[in-house]
Design an enzyme around this catalytic site. Structure first.
Site, PDB file in Angstrom:
ATOM      1  CE  LYS A 215      16.588 -50.303  -2.987  1.00  0.00           C
ATOM      2  NZ  LYS A 215      17.406 -51.491  -3.049  1.00  0.00           N
ATOM      3  CD  GLU A 221      24.747 -40.049   6.134  1.00  0.00           C
ATOM      4  OE1 GLU A 221      23.581 -40.509   6.024  1.00  0.00           O
ATOM      5  OE2 GLU A 221      25.709 -40.721   6.541  1.00  0.00           O
ATOM      6  N   GLY A 277      21.607 -50.352  -4.054  1.00  0.00           N
ATOM      7  CA  GLY A 277      22.156 -49.000  -4.155  1.00  0.00           C
ATOM      8  C   GLY A 277      23.445 -48.950  -4.949  1.00  0.00           C
ATOM      9  NE  ARG A 278      26.813 -53.758  -2.430  1.00  0.00           N
ATOM     10  CZ  ARG A 278      25.898 -53.954  -1.480  1.00  0.00           C
ATOM     11  NH1 ARG A 278      25.289 -52.914  -0.923  1.00  0.00           N
ATOM     12  NH2 ARG A 278      25.593 -55.159  -1.061  1.00  0.00           N
ATOM     13  CD  GLU A 363      27.072 -50.486   1.036  1.00  0.00           C
ATOM     14  OE1 GLU A 363      27.379 -49.534   1.773  1.00  0.00           O
ATOM     15  OE2 GLU A 363      26.196 -50.386   0.158  1.00  0.00           O
ATOM     16  CG  HIS A 394      55.519 -39.060  -9.407  1.00  0.00           C
ATOM     17  ND1 HIS A 394      56.870 -38.948  -9.646  1.00  0.00           N
ATOM     18  CD2 HIS A 394      54.943 -39.348 -10.607  1.00  0.00           C
ATOM     19  CE1 HIS A 394      57.103 -39.122 -10.939  1.00  0.00           C
ATOM     20  NE2 HIS A 394      55.942 -39.372 -11.544  1.00  0.00           N
ATOM     21  CE  LYS A 514      22.760 -46.393   6.876  1.00  0.00           C
ATOM     22  NZ  LYS A 514      21.855 -46.968   5.901  1.00  0.00           N
TER      23      LYS A 514
HETATM   24  O1  F6P Z   1      25.559 -47.062   3.135  1.00  0.00           O
HETATM   25  C1  F6P Z   1      24.420 -47.843   3.192  1.00  0.00           C
HETATM   26  C2  F6P Z   1      23.488 -47.551   2.081  1.00  0.00           C
HETATM   27  O2  F6P Z   1      22.304 -48.224   2.349  1.00  0.00           O
HETATM   28  C3  F6P Z   1      24.022 -47.925   0.700  1.00  0.00           C
HETATM   29  O3  F6P Z   1      23.893 -49.244   0.382  1.00  0.00           O
HETATM   30  C4  F6P Z   1      23.248 -47.020  -0.175  1.00  0.00           C
HETATM   31  O4  F6P Z   1      23.844 -46.930  -1.429  1.00  0.00           O
HETATM   32  C5  F6P Z   1      23.292 -45.748   0.626  1.00  0.00           C
HETATM   33  O5  F6P Z   1      23.188 -46.168   1.969  1.00  0.00           O
HETATM   34  C6  F6P Z   1      22.239 -44.733   0.288  1.00  0.00           C
HETATM   35  O6  F6P Z   1      20.937 -45.190   0.519  1.00  0.00           O
HETATM   36  P1  F6P Z   1      19.676 -44.435  -0.063  1.00  0.00           P
HETATM   37  O7  F6P Z   1      19.772 -44.459  -1.534  1.00  0.00           O
HETATM   38  O8  F6P Z   1      18.497 -45.183   0.443  1.00  0.00           O
HETATM   39  O9  F6P Z   1      19.696 -43.026   0.460  1.00  0.00           O
END
Ligand code: F6P
Length: 550
Positions: A215, A221, A277-278, A363, A394, A514
């Site tokens: 987003k 990452e 995002g979620r 979240e 199990h 972060k």
């Molecule tokens: O973990 C925090 C967060 O902001 C989530 O809400 C989101 O889904 C994820 O990081 C990834 O964010 P982006 O889509 O901006 O890379």
């Protein structure tokens, strides 16, 4: 400095008479056993259930009486769940901390629906993006889209994390039976290089398309993995920058960042700040899903989402599946003291469903302040966990049956199988039904001794029962059914958040980690003269540096 938005004070939940009445009521219900509840109310198995959208939603094995349900419904009404729901569907900026609308429901609104944000109807844009995604997906699926060397794409790798990974990864597993043969989707999310390495080691870059899903297009990452992907791909094409346009697409709200990275804006699919995002697997973030199952399959999934949206929006709370699910969850969490929720799909295709729900629920509702900033004095989000049955039986079910902690369970099962390999579906279904029956009713010492078990052994075999569960029995898994199930949980989370008075749509809690990671990165390189963390963190950094020869 931004000006403070006008946020109405929230009535603390524990000052509401409906809440206080539930506290008193809970004292009584805690002493009741599900055996008594079923004996005294023989119709509850039929009547504490909802049939809608090819789902049979049975909450009769929850530790609630009909009075409990009335009281919970009264609480929901007093807390304004319906008004908040309507505000969300209307496009009001209910995410007050970020001054944003919350409109994942617009992502699946049929053409012609009008939903306005700041006076502008957002639905036409949603359909423009869907059409652009469809055209792109069709080209990749048909082989018309060629890689740099003229080969067709065989593997699509989604690079993203959190909401930009979990939904598409879950959907890839769930919808494999509908995926195009010879076209595989993979998912790289972890900044741990092992993830990238293992997902690419057997691939031909000439047949690989990366979708960078973020987003913000700044997530550490994702950007690290995206740059590694770029280098991996370019290396195969002798560093020819022209290849990037053939092997990279982006899904983002941040056009400038996408450009900076070097992806052709023509290969970018947008979404909007009103999609959390979620809550985004049905936006362009689902591009990999659409490539896998095709535009029609994706639109079927959206139709399923929309059907559940309509059920939530229009059905009275008394018969409203997500609302009742949320109320029961709140009851278990707060009044029965259950800290966790196990989500147990009896369907291997839903292997990643619980992991997906972890972000959706935790979240969203893992919050300790109300919308107006006051600290809550009640429990909020449970810990969500689980994995498919029968495997879990199990592994950890022993604890659910006889442990000292009460773990409410959501069992998800389907009547029809997708493959006919003998009697597996009956065996699977017998297991899921047996589990909820055993959890609810258990087995008494008397029953066990009656079977001739010696008195010394009998206590070990006693199953106390009275362990609550909901069973969600669907007719058959399909893209449409997946959409319904995800929306069911989305709106359940909404209901709970609305009653707790928290903002289910921000996530400030993940920020500090972060920020600290960014500070530590150069320190690991040995460049910082002096470490100014706590003693433990300093010692760990020094040990890491020493082992890395720095
Ligand atoms: O973990 C925090 C967060 O902001 C989530 O809400 C989101 O889904 C994820 O990081 C990834 O964010 P982006 O889509 O901006 O890379």
């Amino acid at each position: 400095m931004s000006t403070a938005p006008a946020i109405a004070p929230v009535t603390p939940l524990d000052t509401r008479p409906e809440w206080q009445a539930l506290c008193t009521h809970a004292e009584k219900v805690r002493t009741l056993h599900l055996r008594d509840l079923f004996r005294d109310d023989p119709k509850r198995g039929d009547e504490l259930a909802i049939e809608a959208l090819d789902l049979h939603f049975d909450y009769s094995k929850q530790r609630v009486t009909r009075e409990t349900l009335q009281m919970l419904l009264a609480l929901a009404k007093a807390c304004g769940v319906e008004a908040r729901r309507d505000a969300m569907f209307r496009g009001d900026k209910i995410n007050v901390a970020e001054n944003r609308a919350v409109l994942h429901v617009a992502l699946r609104a049929p053409k012609g629906t009008v939903i306005k944000v700041d006076g502008k109807d957002v639905v036409p844009e949603v359909h423009q993006v869907l059409d652009a995604m469809s055209a792109f997906a069709d080209r990749v699926r048909s082989g018309e889209w060629k890689g740099h060397t003229g080969k067709r794409i065989r593997t699509v790798i989604n690079i993203g994390i959190g909401g930009s990974d979990l939904g598409p990864a879950m959907a890839w597993d769930a919808l494999k039976p509908w995926a195009q043969q010879g076209l595989e989707c993979r998912f790289v999310s972890n900044v741990d290089e092992n993830d990238f390495f293992e997902n690419t080691k057997d691939l031909d870059p000439a047949e690989t398309l990366f979708i960078i899903s973020s987003k913000t297009f700044t997530t550490l990452e994702t950007m690290a993995n995206a740059h590694t992907a770029r280098a991996w791909s370019l290396k195969a094409f002798g560093g020819d920058e022209k290849s990037v346009a053939k092997h990279f697409a982006a899904v983002s709200t941040a056009l400038d960042e996408v450009r900076k990275f070097g992806i052709d804006p023509a290969n970018m699919f947008g979404f909007w700040d009103w999609v959390g995002g979620r809550y985004s697997m049905d936006s362009a973030i689902g591009l990999s899903t659409m490539i896998a199952v095709g535009p029609q399959g994706f639109r079927d999934m959206l139709a399923g989402f929309h059907e559940m949206d309509e059920h939530f929006r229009t059905t009275p709370l008394e018969r409203n599946m997500p609302a009742l699910m949320g109320l029961v969850g709140l009851w278990n969490n707060q009044f029965l003291g259950c800290d966790t929720l196990a989500v147990l799909p009896y369907c291997q295709y839903l292997d990643r469903f619980s992991a997906y729900l972890q972000q959706l629920e935790m979240e969203s509702n893992g919050k300790h302040v109300q919308l107006d900033g006051q600290h809550v004095r009640w429990q909020t989000c449970p810990v969500v966990w689980g994995q498919p049955g029968t495997n879990g039986q199990h592994a950890f079910y022993q604890m659910i049956h006889q442990g000292t902690k009460i773990v409410p369970c959501d069992f998800i099962a389907f009547a029809e199988s997708l493959h006919n390999l003998g009697d597996h579906q009956d065996l699977l279904t017998a297991n899921v039904l047996a589990q909820s029956e055993a959890l609810a009713f258990g087995k008494t010492q008397k029953e066990i001794e009656g079977e001739g078990v010696p008195a010394w052994l009998a206590p070990h075999k006693v199953m106390e029962g009275n362990r609550p569960s909901t069973t969600i029995l669907g007719r058959k898994l399909s893209p449409r059914m997946l959409g319904r199930l995800v929306a069911l949980y989305e709106h359940k989370v909404f209901t709970m958040g609305a009653i707790w008075g928290v903002n289910s749509f921000d996530q400030w809690g993940v920020e500090l980690g972060k920020v600290l990671a960014k500070r530590i990165i150069p320190e690991l390189g040995g460049k910082a003269a002096e470490l100014k963390h706590d003693g433990s963190t300093n010692a760990l950094i020094r040990r890491y540096r020493a082992w890395r020869g720095r």
